[in-house]
Design an enzyme around this catalytic site. Structure first.
Site, PDB file in Angstrom:
ATOM      1  N   GLU A   1      12.778   1.719   7.383  1.00  0.00           N
ATOM      2  CA  GLU A   1      11.686   0.880   6.865  1.00  0.00           C
ATOM      3  C   GLU A   1      11.926   0.474   5.420  1.00  0.00           C
ATOM      4  O   GLU A   1      11.621  -0.638   5.001  1.00  0.00           O
ATOM      5  CB  GLU A   1      10.400   1.719   6.978  1.00  0.00           C
ATOM      6  CG  GLU A   1       9.147   1.117   6.433  1.00  0.00           C
ATOM      7  CD  GLU A   1       8.105   2.196   6.169  1.00  0.00           C
ATOM      8  OE1 GLU A   1       8.473   3.356   5.861  1.00  0.00           O
ATOM      9  OE2 GLU A   1       6.914   1.870   6.258  1.00  0.00           O
TER      10      GLU A   1
ATOM     11  N   ASP B   1       0.851  -1.185   0.000  1.00  0.00           N
ATOM     12  CA  ASP B   1       0.000   0.000   0.000  1.00  0.00           C
ATOM     13  C   ASP B   1       0.890   1.240   0.000  1.00  0.00           C
ATOM     14  O   ASP B   1       1.494   1.544   1.021  1.00  0.00           O
ATOM     15  CB  ASP B   1      -0.969  -0.015   1.179  1.00  0.00           C
ATOM     16  CG  ASP B   1      -0.339  -0.453   2.512  1.00  0.00           C
ATOM     17  OD1 ASP B   1       0.624  -1.233   2.515  1.00  0.00           O
ATOM     18  OD2 ASP B   1      -0.826   0.013   3.546  1.00  0.00           O
TER      19      ASP B   1
HETATM   20  O1  LIG Z   1      -1.074   3.713   7.622  1.00  0.00           O
HETATM   21  C1  LIG Z   1      -0.894   3.327   6.294  1.00  0.00           C
HETATM   22  C2  LIG Z   1      -0.670   1.848   6.150  1.00  0.00           C
HETATM   23  O2  LIG Z   1       0.458   1.482   6.932  1.00  0.00           O
HETATM   24  C3  LIG Z   1       0.773   0.110   6.998  1.00  0.00           C
HETATM   25  O3  LIG Z   1       1.413  -0.330   5.804  1.00  0.00           O
HETATM   26  C4  LIG Z   1       2.822  -0.222   5.730  1.00  0.00           C
HETATM   27  O4  LIG Z   1       3.487  -0.602   6.947  1.00  0.00           O
HETATM   28  C5  LIG Z   1       3.264  -1.946   7.411  1.00  0.00           C
HETATM   29  C6  LIG Z   1       4.081  -2.115   8.671  1.00  0.00           C
HETATM   30  O5  LIG Z   1       5.440  -2.117   8.391  1.00  0.00           O
HETATM   31  C7  LIG Z   1       3.639  -2.967   6.330  1.00  0.00           C
HETATM   32  O6  LIG Z   1       3.207  -4.238   6.750  1.00  0.00           O
HETATM   33  C8  LIG Z   1       2.944  -2.594   5.007  1.00  0.00           C
HETATM   34  O7  LIG Z   1       3.430  -3.469   4.020  1.00  0.00           O
HETATM   35  C9  LIG Z   1       3.300  -1.163   4.648  1.00  0.00           C
HETATM   36  O8  LIG Z   1       2.762  -0.806   3.405  1.00  0.00           O
HETATM   37  C10 LIG Z   1      -0.435  -0.785   7.282  1.00  0.00           C
HETATM   38  O9  LIG Z   1      -0.106  -2.143   7.169  1.00  0.00           O
HETATM   39  C11 LIG Z   1      -1.571  -0.458   6.353  1.00  0.00           C
HETATM   40  O10 LIG Z   1      -2.662  -1.275   6.603  1.00  0.00           O
HETATM   41  C12 LIG Z   1      -1.904   1.019   6.552  1.00  0.00           C
HETATM   42  O11 LIG Z   1      -3.031   1.357   5.814  1.00  0.00           O
END
Ligand SMILES: OC[C@H]1O[C@H](O[C@H]2O[C@H](CO)[C@@H](O)[C@H](O)[C@H]2O)[C@H](O)[C@@H](O)[C@@H]1O
Length: 665
Positions: free
Chosen positions: A494, A302
C-alpha cells in the site's frame, strides 16, 4: 468549526451507531475496528433478530466478550463473505504493454505480467443478497464487478479507483472500466456524490474528487461517446454537490472548496480509535472532533500532521477550516475536464460555463494558494484568512498537485522557482521516492511514507515543470524500490518507506496492507499460500527477531489469521480443493507451530482453538470428522476439486488429538 452532534454516519443501528455497535467494538473481540462492521448477517437473520437478542441482555452481559462472541457466531457471517471473487471477463494474459516493457527489460516485463495478474486476485462482485437484503450488509450494492485495493480494504474505494482504472486501461480491460464507471454513476444517482468507499458507513463523506477524470481517461482510451454522454450529467451532478456541500466563500467573495462531512459520531471502521482520541472530552467537543476526523478521512490523507494544530496530536485535528491545495486543484481539473467533455459532446454552453469556472479557479490559485516566499502552493486557512504557515513540515507532497493539474504551466519563472524550492528542500533526493511530508509523526500520511498516487502526481508535475530528467529519475527510483520489495516479499504494498529502499511503509491505525490497487500489482494468483508457513515451522526463521516480526506483520496485514475457522490454503478462490475457502488439518498444524516458532504464542493458541472449535462444531452437528473444512464458515466442511469431500478422517483426527494435548491439557 462545524459540529454535528448526534448525527450518525448512516442510519443503520447495526453498522453505523447505537448500543450494539458500541458494545461489540469495545468488546476486544476484534483486532481491527473494521472487522465487525464488515461482517454481514447470516442468511435468514434480520437486523431485528440480532438487535432483539442484544436488547434482551443484562448490562453485564452486554459487556461480556464471551456472550457477545456467541451472538456474533450465531448471527454474523464472515467479513467480506458478501463479496465474491470475480475474474474480469475482458482480462487478457498478454496485453501489449507487457511485451513492450519486456522488450526493454526482461525482468520488468515479467513483473508487468505479474501486475496484469493483479486483476485475478483483486476482482470482486457484490453477491445478490446485498441487493435483496440491504439492511443485513454494510456493503453497498453495485451492479458490476470491480477491483479492490486489497488487504483489509475489501471493497472499492473512491480515489484509489482512478489509479486502478489507469492500470486496467493499460492492460486493455475497457469493459471492466466501463462497468466500474457505471457503478460510480449509480452512487451519484443515489447519494449525489461518490462516497469514500463501497460501505454504508462511508456514505457520510466522499474522497478527493477524481470521477470526471476517470471518465476522461476512459474516453481517451476508447472514444466511446455513448458511455460518456450517459455519465456526463452524473459527473456534472457530482461537481454540483462539491460546489454546494463542500464550499466556502472568502471575505473577498471567491468560492473555495473544503472537506466537511456532516457527522458527529465515531467512524464505525475506526470506532475504538476515535473514542480513544476523544477521551476526556465533553460530548460537544467529542462531536466536533468526530466531524474533523471524518473530514480527515475525506481528504484521503488519514491522517497527517498537515491537519493537526499541535505536533502529532490527532486530537488537535482541524481540517474543515482549511481550503486544501490538492482538493482545489482536483476541482480545477474537474472543471477543465467537464469543459473538454462538453465540447466533445457538442454541449457548447456547458463547455463555456465550465471553462469559465476553471478560469476563475486558476486566478484564485494565484491569490490564495501560491506562496512566493516558499516557492510552493500551500493550503489556505479560510478561518484565519491567511495561508497556512506549515506548522510541522516545510513540505507536504500535496503541493505538487496544482503543478500536475497544470496551474504553473507556461509560467517559466514560477516553474524554475518551484524546481529550486524542491531541490533546496531535498525532497527529490530520498532513496525510495518523494516523501509525503518532512514530519515524522507516526501517522501514515507523513514521513517516512511514500504513496503511489503521490509519486504519480509528482512525476507528472515535474514533467509539467519541464523537468523531464528529474521526472524520469523519480519514476525509476520508485519503480526500482517497488520491484526490490516485490522481489524480496513477493508482494506489492500500500505504501513504502522513503528512507529504506525496497521496504514497505507503516504507521497509522492499521497494519500496512498488501495487494495493492493503486500501487498496481500483486503476484500471479494469491498473496498467500499456506505453504509459506512450513519453512517457519521447520525453524528456518527461528532466532531472527526482525524477520519473525516482519512475517507476523505480513500475516496480519494479509488477514490470514482472521478467518472464522482456521488459516486458509490460499487467498485464491479457484474451485480447486487446495485453495480458498478450504482449510486443511496439516496446514493448521504447520501454521500453529510456525507461530510458536515466531514467538507468537497467543496467535498460535488462538488458531489452535479456532480450528478445534470449528472441527468440534462440525462433529456435533454431523457426527463426523472431515477431510477439510471451510475457512469462511465456522463448523462446515470444505469442498471443491474432483471428488466429494471425504469423512473419516485420518490426518484431521491426528492433528486434533495433537492440538488437544498441547492446548487443552
Ligand atoms: O480504516 C481507516 C481508513 O482507511 C481508509 O484510508 C486509507 O485507505 C484507503 C484505501 O486505500 C485510501 O483511499 C486512503 O487514502 C487511506 O488513507 C479509508 O479510506 C478511510 O476512510 C478509513 O477511515
Amino acid at each position: 468549526m462545524a459540529c454535528f452532534a448526534d448525527t450518525p454516519p448512516c442510519d443503520s443501528a447495526l453498522f453505523c451507531s447505537g448500543p450494539l455497535l458500541h458494545a461489540f467494538q469495545l468488546s476486544g473481540l476484534f483486532n481491527d475496528s473494521k472487522t465487525f462492521v464488515d461482517a454481514p448477517l447470516l442468511p435468514g437473520v434480520t437486523p431485528a433478530d440480532v438487535l432483539g437478542v442484544f436488547d434482551a441482555l443484562s448490562p453485564s452481559q452486554k459487556a461480556n466478550a464471551s456472550v457477545l462472541h456467541a451472538i456474533y457466531l450465531a448471527h454474523y457471517d464472515e467479513p467480506g463473505s458478501d463479496l465474491e471473487a470475480w475474474l474480469p471477463p475482458d482480462w487478457q494474459p498478454h496485453p501489449p504493454l507487457v511485451a513492450a516493457v519486456a522488450a526493454r527489460s526482461p525482468s520488468y516485463g515479467a513483473w508487468a505480467a505479474d501486475l496484469n495478474a493483479l486483476w485475478h486476485t483483486l476482482g470482486r462482485k457484490v453477491v445478490a443478497d446485498v441487493e435483496d437484503r440491504p439492511d443485513a450488509h454494510s456493503l453497498l450494492y453495485v451492479p458490476n464487478g470491480f477491483v479492490v485495493p486489497g488487504g483489509r480494504f475489501r471493497e472499492w474505494y473512491n480515489w484509489d479507483t482512478f489509479w486502478i482504472l489507469r492500470g486496467l486501461l493499460e492492460c486493455g480491460l475497457t469493459k471492466t472500466v466501463a462497468g466500474m464507471l457505471e457503478n460510480f454513476g449509480t452512487m451519484v444517482e443515489t447519494f449525489g456524490f461518490v462516497p469514500n468507499g463501497g460501505r454504508r458507513y462511508y456514505i457520510d463523506r466522499s474522497q478527493p474528487p477524481l470521477f470526471a477524470l476517470m471518465v476522461a481517461e476512459y474516453y481517451d482510451a476508447t472514444h466511446d461517446l455513448g458511455l460518456v454522454s450517459t455519465l456526463f450529467p452524473l459527473i456534472a451532478k457530482e461537481y454540483g454537490w462539491w460546489m454546494t456541500e463542500r464550499v466556502v466563500t472568502t471575505s473577498s467573495g471567491e468560492m473555495l472548496n473544503i472537506y466537511r462531512p456532516k457527522v458527529g459520531m465515531p467512524r464505525p471502521e475506526g470506532y475504538v480509535e476515535d473514542l480513544q482520541h476523544a477521551q476526556g472530552m465533553g460530548p460537544v467537543d467529542a462531536a466536533c472532533l468526530y466531524a474533523q476526523i471524518a473530514a480527515g478521512a475525506e481528504t484521503g490523507w488519514d491522517f497527517s500532521t498537515r491537519w493537526f494544530a499541535t505536533g502529532s496530536d490527532i486530537s488537535s485535528i482541524c481540517v474543515s477550516s482549511l481550503a486544501p491545495v490538492d482538493l482545489n486543484a482536483f476541482l480545477f481539473q474537474t472543471e477543465t475536464t467537464l469543459a473538454r467533455l462538453a465540447t466533445v459532446l457538442g454541449r457548447s454552453s456547458d463547455a463555456a460555463k465550465y471553462a469559465a469556472a476553471a478560469n476563475r479557479r486558476a486566478q484564485a490559485f494565484d491569490a490564495f494558494f501560491w506562496n512566493e516566499a516558499a516557492g510552493q502552493y500551500v493550503d489556505y486557512n479560510v478561518s484565519a484568512a491567511s495561508q497556512v504557515q506549515p506548522p510541522h513540515s516545510d513540505f507536504y507532497v500535496a503541493s505538487m498537485i496544482p503543478i500536475w493539474a497544470g496551474l504553473a504551466s507556461g509560467n517559466a519563472s514560477r516553474s524554475a522557482q518551484i524546481r529550486d524550492a524542491l531541490q533546496g528542500l531535498g525532497v527529490l533526493d530520498f532513496a525510495a521516492g518523494i516523501p509525503t511530508s518532512l514530519a515524522t509523526s507516526g501517522q501514515q500520511w507523513d514521513m517516512p511514507n511514500a504513496w503511489a498516487p503521490m509519486q504519480f502526481f509528482s512525476i507528472y508535475a515535474l514533467e509539467a515543470l519541464g523537468e523531464a530528467s528529474l521526472a524520469t529519475q523519480l519514476a525509476k527510483t520508485w519503480l526500482a524500490s517497488n520491484y526490490a520489495a516485490y522481489n524480496s516479499t513477493g508482494l506489492m504494498w500500500e505504501k513504502y518507506n522513503v528512507l529504506k529502499f525496497g521496504k514497505p511503509g507503516g504507521g497509522g491505525e492499521y497494519t500496512v496492507a498488501t495487494g495493492f490497487g493503486w500501487t498496481n500489482g500483486v503476484p500471479p494468483h494469491s498473496d498467500f499460500y499456506v505453504a509459506s508457513m512450513i519453512p517457519i515451522w521447520a525453524g528456518l526463521a527461528s532466532g531472527n527477531a526482525s524477520r519473525s516480526a516482519q512475517i507476523r506483520d505480513a500475516l496480519q496485514g494479509l488477514g490470514v489469521l482472521d478467518f472464522a475457522a482456521g488459516i486458509p490454503t490460499s487467498l485464491a478462490t479457484s474451485g480447486q480443493q487446495w485453495d480458498m475457502p478450504n482449510a486443511w488439518a496439516p496446514m493448521q498444524f504447520f501454521s500453529i507451530y510456525a507461530l510458536e516458532a515466531l514467538g507468537e504464542a497467543s496467535l498460535a493458541t488462538q488458531l489452535a482453538k479456532t480450528w478445534l472449535a470449528s472441527n468440534y462444531a462440525a462433529y456435533n452437528s454431523t457426527g463426523l470428522m472431515w477431510e477439510k473444512y471451510n475457512v469462511l464458515k465456522f463448523g462446515k466442511p470444505g469442498g471443491g476439486g474432483e471428488y466429494t469431500v471425504a469423512t473419516g478422517f485420518g490426518w484431521t483426527n491426528g492433528v486434533a488429538l495433537a492440538l488437544l494435548r498441547d492446548y487443552f491439557t
